[in-house]
Design a protein around this motif. Structure first.
Motif, PDB file in Angstrom:
ATOM      1  N   SER A 224       0.720  -1.330  -0.015  1.00  8.37           N
ATOM      2  CA  SER A 224       0.028   0.003   0.061  1.00  8.37           C
ATOM      3  C   SER A 224       0.841   1.429  -0.006  1.00  8.37           C
ATOM      4  O   SER A 224       2.082   1.322   0.437  1.00  8.37           O
ATOM      5  CB  SER A 224      -0.968  -0.055   1.229  1.00  8.37           C
ATOM      6  OG  SER A 224      -0.254   0.503   2.360  1.00  8.37           O
TER       7      SER A 224
ATOM      8  N   ARG B 271       0.568   3.565   1.990  1.00  9.71           N
ATOM      9  CA  ARG B 271       0.914   3.883   3.251  1.00  9.71           C
ATOM     10  C   ARG B 271       2.327   3.034   3.693  1.00  9.71           C
ATOM     11  O   ARG B 271       3.154   3.734   4.138  1.00  9.71           O
ATOM     12  CB  ARG B 271      -0.099   3.470   4.486  1.00  9.71           C
ATOM     13  CG  ARG B 271      -0.082   3.507   5.775  1.00  9.71           C
ATOM     14  CD  ARG B 271      -0.915   2.581   6.503  1.00  9.71           C
ATOM     15  NE  ARG B 271      -2.112   3.536   6.994  1.00  9.71           N
ATOM     16  CZ  ARG B 271      -2.077   4.110   8.185  1.00  9.71           C
ATOM     17  NH1 ARG B 271      -1.470   3.972   8.831  1.00  9.71           N
ATOM     18  NH2 ARG B 271      -3.363   4.801   8.277  1.00  9.71           N
TER      19      ARG B 271
ATOM     20  N   THR C  97       5.937   4.932   4.737  1.00 10.16           N
ATOM     21  CA  THR C  97       6.463   4.384   5.875  1.00 10.16           C
ATOM     22  C   THR C  97       7.764   3.772   5.718  1.00 10.16           C
ATOM     23  O   THR C  97       8.826   4.140   6.482  1.00 10.16           O
ATOM     24  CB  THR C  97       5.546   3.407   6.840  1.00 10.16           C
ATOM     25  OG1 THR C  97       4.314   4.090   6.969  1.00 10.16           O
ATOM     26  CG2 THR C  97       6.019   2.863   8.006  1.00 10.16           C
TER      27      THR C  97
ATOM     28  N   HIS D 218       3.054   5.272  16.962  1.00 10.88           N
ATOM     29  CA  HIS D 218       1.545   4.942  16.898  1.00 10.88           C
ATOM     30  C   HIS D 218       1.285   5.486  18.471  1.00 10.88           C
ATOM     31  O   HIS D 218       1.420   4.827  19.582  1.00 10.88           O
ATOM     32  CB  HIS D 218       1.112   3.628  16.898  1.00 10.88           C
ATOM     33  CG  HIS D 218       1.407   2.969  15.493  1.00 10.88           C
ATOM     34  ND1 HIS D 218       0.488   3.287  14.339  1.00 10.88           N
ATOM     35  CD2 HIS D 218       2.454   2.632  15.160  1.00 10.88           C
ATOM     36  CE1 HIS D 218       1.021   2.760  13.476  1.00 10.88           C
ATOM     37  NE2 HIS D 218       2.222   2.379  13.620  1.00 10.88           N
TER      38      HIS D 218
ATOM     39  N   GLY E  26      -4.794   3.152  13.539  1.00 12.20           N
ATOM     40  CA  GLY E  26      -4.580   3.743  12.117  1.00 12.20           C
ATOM     41  C   GLY E  26      -3.821   4.978  11.914  1.00 12.20           C
ATOM     42  O   GLY E  26      -3.603   5.400  10.909  1.00 12.20           O
TER      43      GLY E  26
ATOM     44  N   ILE F   6       0.267   9.869   9.134  1.00 18.61           N
ATOM     45  CA  ILE F   6      -0.733   8.978   8.235  1.00 18.61           C
ATOM     46  C   ILE F   6      -1.797   8.589   9.190  1.00 18.61           C
ATOM     47  O   ILE F   6      -1.668   8.267  10.405  1.00 18.61           O
ATOM     48  CB  ILE F   6       0.000   7.870   7.729  1.00 18.61           C
ATOM     49  CG1 ILE F   6       1.079   8.347   6.815  1.00 18.61           C
ATOM     50  CG2 ILE F   6      -1.162   6.928   7.043  1.00 18.61           C
ATOM     51  CD1 ILE F   6       1.911   7.407   6.132  1.00 18.61           C
TER      52      ILE F   6
ATOM     53  N   ASP G  97      -6.055   6.978   8.977  1.00 24.45           N
ATOM     54  CA  ASP G  97      -7.110   6.495   8.382  1.00 24.45           C
ATOM     55  C   ASP G  97      -8.436   7.264   8.861  1.00 24.45           C
ATOM     56  O   ASP G  97      -8.690   7.331  10.150  1.00 24.45           O
ATOM     57  CB  ASP G  97      -7.296   4.818   8.681  1.00 24.45           C
ATOM     58  CG  ASP G  97      -7.322   4.320  10.013  1.00 24.45           C
ATOM     59  OD1 ASP G  97      -7.192   5.281  10.973  1.00 24.45           O
ATOM     60  OD2 ASP G  97      -7.727   3.332  10.271  1.00 24.45           O
TER      61      ASP G  97
ATOM     62  N   ASP H 199      -6.899   6.490   3.926  1.00 23.24           N
ATOM     63  CA  ASP H 199      -5.653   6.689   4.357  1.00 23.24           C
ATOM     64  C   ASP H 199      -5.268   8.053   3.955  1.00 23.24           C
ATOM     65  O   ASP H 199      -5.414   8.377   2.548  1.00 23.24           O
ATOM     66  CB  ASP H 199      -4.627   5.822   3.947  1.00 23.24           C
ATOM     67  CG  ASP H 199      -4.662   4.573   4.858  1.00 23.24           C
ATOM     68  OD1 ASP H 199      -5.158   4.605   5.848  1.00 23.24           O
ATOM     69  OD2 ASP H 199      -4.120   3.628   4.337  1.00 23.24           O
TER      70      ASP H 199
ATOM     71  N   MET I 281      -2.082  11.453   4.699  1.00 24.31           N
ATOM     72  CA  MET I 281      -0.883  11.740   4.976  1.00 24.31           C
ATOM     73  C   MET I 281      -0.715  13.201   5.328  1.00 24.31           C
ATOM     74  O   MET I 281      -1.366  14.014   3.938  1.00 24.31           O
ATOM     75  CB  MET I 281       0.259  11.240   4.371  1.00 24.31           C
ATOM     76  CG  MET I 281       1.561  11.724   4.876  1.00 24.31           C
ATOM     77  SD  MET I 281       2.918  11.083   4.490  1.00 24.31           S
ATOM     78  CE  MET I 281       4.233  11.196   5.804  1.00 24.31           C
TER      79      MET I 281
ATOM     80  N   SER J 254      -3.133  17.616   3.341  1.00 27.10           N
ATOM     81  CA  SER J 254      -3.497  16.204   3.463  1.00 27.10           C
ATOM     82  C   SER J 254      -3.519  15.798   2.092  1.00 27.10           C
ATOM     83  O   SER J 254      -3.928  16.616   0.978  1.00 27.10           O
ATOM     84  CB  SER J 254      -4.886  16.153   4.006  1.00 27.10           C
ATOM     85  OG  SER J 254      -5.143  16.234   5.161  1.00 27.10           O
TER      86      SER J 254
ATOM     87  N   ASP K  99      -4.522   6.846  -2.059  1.00 30.21           N
ATOM     88  CA  ASP K  99      -5.227   6.096  -2.954  1.00 30.21           C
ATOM     89  C   ASP K  99      -4.713   6.010  -4.164  1.00 30.21           C
ATOM     90  O   ASP K  99      -5.309   5.551  -5.135  1.00 30.21           O
ATOM     91  CB  ASP K  99      -6.552   6.422  -2.958  1.00 30.21           C
ATOM     92  CG  ASP K  99      -6.782   7.936  -3.491  1.00 30.21           C
ATOM     93  OD1 ASP K  99      -5.995   8.521  -4.069  1.00 30.21           O
ATOM     94  OD2 ASP K  99      -7.973   8.424  -3.918  1.00 30.21           O
TER      95      ASP K  99
END
Length: 134
Positions: free
Chosen positions: A5, A7, A11, A24, A31, A47, A49, A64, A66, A97, A101
Motif C-alpha cells: 500500500s 501507506r 513508512t 503510534h 491507524g 498518516i 485513516d 488513508d 498523510m 492532506s 489512494d
C-alpha cells in the motif's frame, strides 16, 4: 508497486531516508502514525485513516491520508490537484492532506515529505563574532 500500500511505501521511505519509525501515539487510533524529526522532535508527517465524510469526500469508507508541513504558497496550488485536501486536524495554512489512494504518485509525495522534514529541522544558529577585548 501494487504489492504494498502507499501507506507502507511511505513508512518505508521515511525509515530508509530519515531513519524515523512510525510512532503510534494513540491506543484508540491504531491507524494513526506520526513521523517525528529525530533532532527537533517535531512532527513532519502523520498518516491517518479517516472516514471519507470527515474529509468532505463521498462514501462511508475509511481513507488513508498523510499530512505534511508545506509552504502556504505551495498549498494553494496543490489544492487544485487531485488527491490534495485542506489539512485534516492541522493548521490549514501550513499543512496539507494527501489522499493515499494512488491518485498522487509516490514520486510527487516523497519530495513533499522531504520539504516537511527539512522545515521542522532545528534552525542553525548564526555564530557570533567574538569581539576583541581592549
Amino acid at each position: 508497486m501494487a504489492d504494498h500500500s502507499q501507506r507502507e511505501r511511505i513508512t518505508k521511505y521515511a525509515n530508509d531516508r530519515f531513519g524515523t519509525e512510525a510512532e503510534h501515539l494513540w491506543a484508540d487510533e491504531p491507524g494513526f502514525a506520526v513521523f517525528r524529526h529525530p533532532s527537533s522532535k517535531k512532527w513532519y508527517g502523520i498518516i491517518m485513516d479517516v472516514p471519507s465524510g470527515k474529509l468532505g469526500l463521498t462514501g462511508e469508507q475509511f481513507v488513508d491520508v498523510m499530512n505534511v508541513k508545506c509552504n502556504p504558497i505551495m498549498i494553494g496550488s496543490l489544492l487544485s490537484e487531485k488527491g490534495f485536501l485542506p489539512a485534516y486536524h492541522m493548521n490549514k495554512n501550513h499543512w496539507i492532506s494527501i489522499v493515499l489512494d494512488e491518485s498522487v504518485p509516490d514520486d510527487q509525495i516523497f519530495p513533499l515529505l522531504e520539504l516537511s522534514y527539512d522545515s521542522v529541522a532545528p534552525k542553525r544558529k548564526k555564530k557570533r563574532t567574538q569581539q576583541a577585548e581592549e
